[in-house]
Each structure stands twice: as structure tokens, then as C-alpha cells.
Motif scaffolding. Structure first.
Motif, mmCIF file in Angstrom:
data_model
loop_
_atom_site.group_PDB
_atom_site.id
_atom_site.type_symbol
_atom_site.label_atom_id
_atom_site.label_comp_id
_atom_site.label_asym_id
_atom_site.label_seq_id
_atom_site.Cartn_x
_atom_site.Cartn_y
_atom_site.Cartn_z
ATOM 1 N N VAL A 79 0.677 -1.156 0.122
ATOM 2 C CA VAL A 79 -0.150 0.027 0.090
ATOM 3 C C VAL A 79 0.779 1.457 -0.159
ATOM 4 O O VAL A 79 1.789 1.343 0.762
ATOM 5 C CB VAL A 79 -0.851 0.212 1.321
ATOM 6 C CG1 VAL A 79 -1.759 1.161 1.305
ATOM 7 C CG2 VAL A 79 -1.738 -1.136 1.021
ATOM 8 N N THR A 80 0.485 2.274 -0.867
ATOM 9 C CA THR A 80 1.346 3.536 -0.974
ATOM 10 C C THR A 80 0.615 4.638 -0.017
ATOM 11 O O THR A 80 -0.350 4.450 0.039
ATOM 12 C CB THR A 80 1.907 3.955 -2.421
ATOM 13 O OG1 THR A 80 0.366 4.210 -3.204
ATOM 14 C CG2 THR A 80 2.331 2.530 -3.078
ATOM 15 N N GLY A 85 -4.552 8.232 0.435
ATOM 16 C CA GLY A 85 -5.061 9.678 0.451
ATOM 17 C C GLY A 85 -4.029 10.518 0.984
ATOM 18 O O GLY A 85 -4.291 11.868 1.193
ATOM 19 N N ILE A 86 -2.742 9.995 1.276
ATOM 20 C CA ILE A 86 -1.857 11.087 1.851
ATOM 21 C C ILE A 86 -1.071 11.618 0.714
ATOM 22 O O ILE A 86 -0.670 10.682 -0.394
ATOM 23 C CB ILE A 86 -0.682 10.229 2.651
ATOM 24 C CG1 ILE A 86 -1.580 9.547 3.757
ATOM 25 C CG2 ILE A 86 0.209 11.030 3.230
ATOM 26 C CD1 ILE A 86 -0.655 8.597 4.526
ATOM 27 N N PRO A 87 -0.804 12.883 0.696
ATOM 28 C CA PRO A 87 -0.081 13.580 -0.411
ATOM 29 C C PRO A 87 1.224 12.898 -0.679
ATOM 30 O O PRO A 87 2.043 12.925 0.176
ATOM 31 C CB PRO A 87 -0.187 14.984 0.107
ATOM 32 C CG PRO A 87 -1.111 15.231 1.059
ATOM 33 C CD PRO A 87 -1.362 13.752 1.582
ATOM 34 N N GLU A 88 1.424 12.624 -1.817
ATOM 35 C CA GLU A 88 3.093 12.100 -1.868
ATOM 36 C C GLU A 88 3.938 13.281 -2.248
ATOM 37 O O GLU A 88 4.431 13.330 -3.379
ATOM 38 C CB GLU A 88 2.993 10.942 -3.101
ATOM 39 C CG GLU A 88 4.276 10.040 -2.887
ATOM 40 C CD GLU A 88 3.952 8.947 -3.784
ATOM 41 O OE1 GLU A 88 5.105 8.340 -4.320
ATOM 42 O OE2 GLU A 88 2.750 8.208 -3.912
ATOM 43 N N ASP A 89 3.900 13.990 -1.281
ATOM 44 C CA ASP A 89 5.018 15.387 -1.481
ATOM 45 C C ASP A 89 6.175 14.934 -1.040
ATOM 46 O O ASP A 89 6.349 13.968 -0.548
ATOM 47 C CB ASP A 89 4.343 16.486 -1.042
ATOM 48 C CG ASP A 89 4.086 16.270 0.713
ATOM 49 O OD1 ASP A 89 4.691 15.545 1.112
ATOM 50 O OD2 ASP A 89 3.365 17.203 1.123
ATOM 51 N N ALA A 90 7.151 16.192 -1.215
ATOM 52 C CA ALA A 90 8.623 15.838 -0.786
ATOM 53 C C ALA A 90 8.877 15.521 0.722
ATOM 54 O O ALA A 90 9.356 14.656 0.918
ATOM 55 C CB ALA A 90 9.569 17.209 -1.112
#
Length: 146
Positions: A79-80, A85-90
Motif C-alpha cells: 500500500v502506498t 489519500g496521503i499526499p506524495e509530496d517531498a
């Protein structure tokens, strides 16, 4: 002729590099390797020597260490952040990478310790520990289904 070969070689190199840069696989929260392929019964374990028991013990420790810190988010590998629904930001990606690196360093030290000390363990205690870890892992697989 030589110039054409070099030119086409460079073009091919850049095309392959660009294509591979576009296929970034999102990092899983729980490592995809955090799986137990087979659960055992007490009689099966009693038939094994200490060497294979030690390997099973270490494998189960690795899976637990790679899973337990994340059970509030997810209990299964693969699971990513995006899936949750978690932002994949820096910042989030860096936090996940730092956690993963720290966990790998911890596991390296832990496995080294286990390989040195657990061979002195009583075989019955080793079997009990493996069965306990396996029961814990089985219950993690059903977490959130109730």
C-alpha cells in the motif's frame, strides 16, 4: 558512418534514460518483502534443527519490524501513500524514506545479534517464539476486518 553510429547510440541512451525516469514506482509503506510464505505447526517445527529454526525466527522478526510501526495506517504490504489519500509530496516521501532507512539499519544490527545469541536458546523456547510471532502476524492480517 562512425558519426551516425555515435549519434544513434546517444539518442538511444537518452530515450532509454527518459523512459526509465518516467516509470517511478511509488514506495510502499510496508515493504513488499514483509510477508510470511508459510505458517507452521508445532510438530513441523519440532522436526527442524536449530539452524532452520533460527532462520524462521529471524524472518518473522523482520516481517514484524517492517509491519508493526504502520498498523494504524495499514497492515498489509504494497500500500502506498497515494492509496491512503496521503499526499506524495517531498516531505511525506522523505519521512517514509528516512523511516525505511532507519528500520533497515535497526534490522541489520538486530539480525546480527540474533545470529550470535539465539543459537544458545533452548529449542523449545525458539519454537514457542516462532509460533507466537506467527500468531501475531496472522492476527495482523485480519486487523480492521472486524
Amino acid at each position: 558512418m562512425k558519426g551516425k553510429i555515435i549519434f544513434f547510440g546517444l539518442v538511444l541512451f537518452f530515450v532509454v534514460g527518459f523512459a526509465s525516469a518516467q516509470t517511478k514506482v511509488p514506495q510502499s509503506i510496508i515493504s513488499r518483502t514483509a510477508l510470511v510464505k508459510k505458517y507452521h505447526t508445532k510438530p513441523e517445527l519440532e522436526n527442524l534443527q536449530k539452524g532452520p529454526l533460527l532462520e524462521l525466527y529471524i524472518e518473522r522478526i523482520k516481517v514484524l519490524v517492517k509491519t508493526l510501526p504502520y498498523i494504524a495506517l495499514v497492515s498489509k504490504p504494497g500500500v502506498t501513500l497515494t492509496d491512503l489519500g496521503i499526499p506524495e509530496d517531498a516531505n511525506n516521501t522523505k519521512a517514509l524514506t528516512v523511516q525505511s532507512d532507519s528500520m533497515n539499519a535497526f534490522l541489520e544490527v538486530t539480525v546480527e545479534f540474533q545470529r550470535k545469541m539465539v543459537p544458545y536458546a533452548d529449542k523449545g523456547n525458539l519454537i514457542s517464539a516462532i509460533l507466537f510471532y506467527e500468531e501475531t502476524l496472522k492476527s495482523l492480517n485480519t486487523l480492521g476486518e472486524n
